[in-house]
Design a protein around this motif. Structure first.
Motif, PDB file in Angstrom:
ATOM      1  N   ASP A 283     -17.739 -18.364 -26.344  1.00 31.60           N
ATOM      2  CA  ASP A 283     -17.034 -19.055 -27.427  1.00 31.60           C
ATOM      3  C   ASP A 283     -17.116 -18.253 -28.725  1.00 31.60           C
ATOM      4  OD1 ASP A 283     -16.158 -21.168 -25.856  1.00 31.60           O
ATOM      5  OD2 ASP A 283     -17.900 -22.416 -26.305  1.00 31.60           O
ATOM      6  N   LYS A 284     -18.278 -17.685 -28.987  1.00 25.63           N
ATOM      7  CA  LYS A 284     -18.441 -16.855 -30.189  1.00 25.63           C
ATOM      8  C   LYS A 284     -17.473 -15.662 -30.138  1.00 25.63           C
ATOM      9  CE  LYS A 284     -23.299 -17.961 -31.066  1.00 25.63           C
ATOM     10  NZ  LYS A 284     -24.676 -17.457 -31.051  1.00 25.63           N
TER      11      LYS A 284
ATOM     12  N   VAL B  36     -17.291 -12.678 -39.263  1.00 27.03           N
ATOM     13  CA  VAL B  36     -17.347 -13.949 -38.543  1.00 27.03           C
ATOM     14  C   VAL B  36     -18.657 -14.124 -37.766  1.00 27.03           C
ATOM     15  CG1 VAL B  36     -16.290 -15.204 -36.614  1.00 27.03           C
ATOM     16  CG2 VAL B  36     -14.857 -14.232 -38.410  1.00 27.03           C
TER      17      VAL B  36
ATOM     18  N   LEU C 287     -21.218 -17.821 -37.280  1.00 27.54           N
ATOM     19  CA  LEU C 287     -20.842 -18.707 -36.183  1.00 27.54           C
ATOM     20  C   LEU C 287     -21.969 -19.686 -35.868  1.00 27.54           C
ATOM     21  CD1 LEU C 287     -19.094 -16.171 -33.816  1.00 27.54           C
ATOM     22  CD2 LEU C 287     -18.024 -18.100 -34.963  1.00 27.54           C
TER      23      LEU C 287
ATOM     24  N   ILE D 265     -13.472 -23.157 -34.383  1.00 24.27           N
ATOM     25  CA  ILE D 265     -14.745 -23.881 -34.248  1.00 24.27           C
ATOM     26  C   ILE D 265     -14.470 -25.359 -33.962  1.00 24.27           C
ATOM     27  CG2 ILE D 265     -16.781 -24.712 -35.525  1.00 24.27           C
ATOM     28  CD1 ILE D 265     -16.930 -21.912 -36.799  1.00 24.27           C
TER      29      ILE D 265
ATOM     30  N   PHE E 269     -10.779 -19.105 -38.106  1.00 27.65           N
ATOM     31  CA  PHE E 269     -12.223 -19.280 -37.931  1.00 27.65           C
ATOM     32  C   PHE E 269     -12.584 -20.768 -37.880  1.00 27.65           C
ATOM     33  CE2 PHE E 269     -16.281 -20.033 -40.207  1.00 27.65           C
ATOM     34  CZ  PHE E 269     -17.163 -19.454 -39.314  1.00 27.65           C
TER      35      PHE E 269
ATOM     36  N   ASN F 161     -14.870 -28.087 -39.689  1.00 26.38           N
ATOM     37  CA  ASN F 161     -15.876 -27.077 -39.998  1.00 26.38           C
ATOM     38  C   ASN F 161     -15.844 -26.680 -41.467  1.00 26.38           C
ATOM     39  OD1 ASN F 161     -17.962 -25.212 -38.906  1.00 26.38           O
ATOM     40  ND2 ASN F 161     -16.573 -23.723 -39.805  1.00 26.38           N
TER      41      ASN F 161
ATOM     42  N   ILE G  97     -13.859 -16.668 -30.821  1.00 27.15           N
ATOM     43  CA  ILE G  97     -13.558 -16.871 -32.237  1.00 27.15           C
ATOM     44  C   ILE G  97     -13.385 -15.527 -32.942  1.00 27.15           C
ATOM     45  CG2 ILE G  97     -14.432 -17.791 -34.429  1.00 27.15           C
ATOM     46  CD1 ILE G  97     -15.868 -19.972 -32.692  1.00 27.15           C
TER      47      ILE G  97
END
Length: 177
Positions: free
Chosen positions: A36-37, A24, A28, A84, A80, A162, A40
């Motif tokens: 935030d990353k 992931v 990103l 987002i 994922f 996304n 996720i």
């Protein structure tokens, strides 16, 4: 004493969840805050871990490693993409988990059923995507009814996709190549 469920041969859900979460990071959005990353990456790991564990402990089905991986991977992919979407939509962090859990549960049940029914992969992908969008919109509507999201926020959240944006980018790159 109940029968002890044998682990799914060749399915190490702990390692698989870590592997999916590790994939992931590099994909990103660059403009996302580090928090935030990390959110996720954690969501993907936690949902894949829980799904893998649930499959490994489910005595009502007998999946092989490939089938267990497919279900787990679907959950990772949708966790994922939708995490987002909720971040880009500006949905308050305290409401993100509920939306994503609803989606993960939907993916888990639909993908499991699709495999039990021996669906073709293309059909499985389509039905999972359809049900994800439905669950996502239902979750947004619930937040709207509770007064958490206004009309504009719901519309904004529904317009983020996304998975579609990544597909468009891939198509553009192919055209340029």
């Amino acid at each position: 004493m109940g029968e002890k469920q044998l682990p799914i041969e060749g399915f190490d859900y702990k390692a698989f969840a870590k592997n999916l979460a590790d994939q992931v990071g590099p994909v990103l959005p660059q403009d996302f805050a580090d928090a935030d990353k990390q959110y996720i990456i954690n969501i993907v790991y936690n949902f894949c871990y829980m799904a893998g564990e649930a499959l490994a402990n489910d005595t009502t089905i007998s999946f092989n490693a490939d089938q267990a991986c497919i279900v787990t991977q679907f959950i990772g992919e949708w966790a994922f993409h939708k995490s987002i979407d909720v971040i880009k939509s500006g949905i308050d962090p305290q409401f993100r988990d509920g939306i994503l859990q609803k989606i993960a549960f939907t993916v888990f049940e639909i993908a499991k059923t699709a495999i039990v029914k021996n669906m073709a992969q293309a059909d499985m992908i389509a039905v999972v995507e359809f049900q994800v969008k439905k669950a996502y919109n239902e979750a947004l509507e619930e937040l709207h009814k509770k007064g958490v999201l206004n009309d504009e926020q719901v519309k904004e959240a529904q317009n983020h996709s996304n998975i579609d944006e990544m597909a468009q980018q891939a198509a553009q790159q192919e055209t340029q190549a």
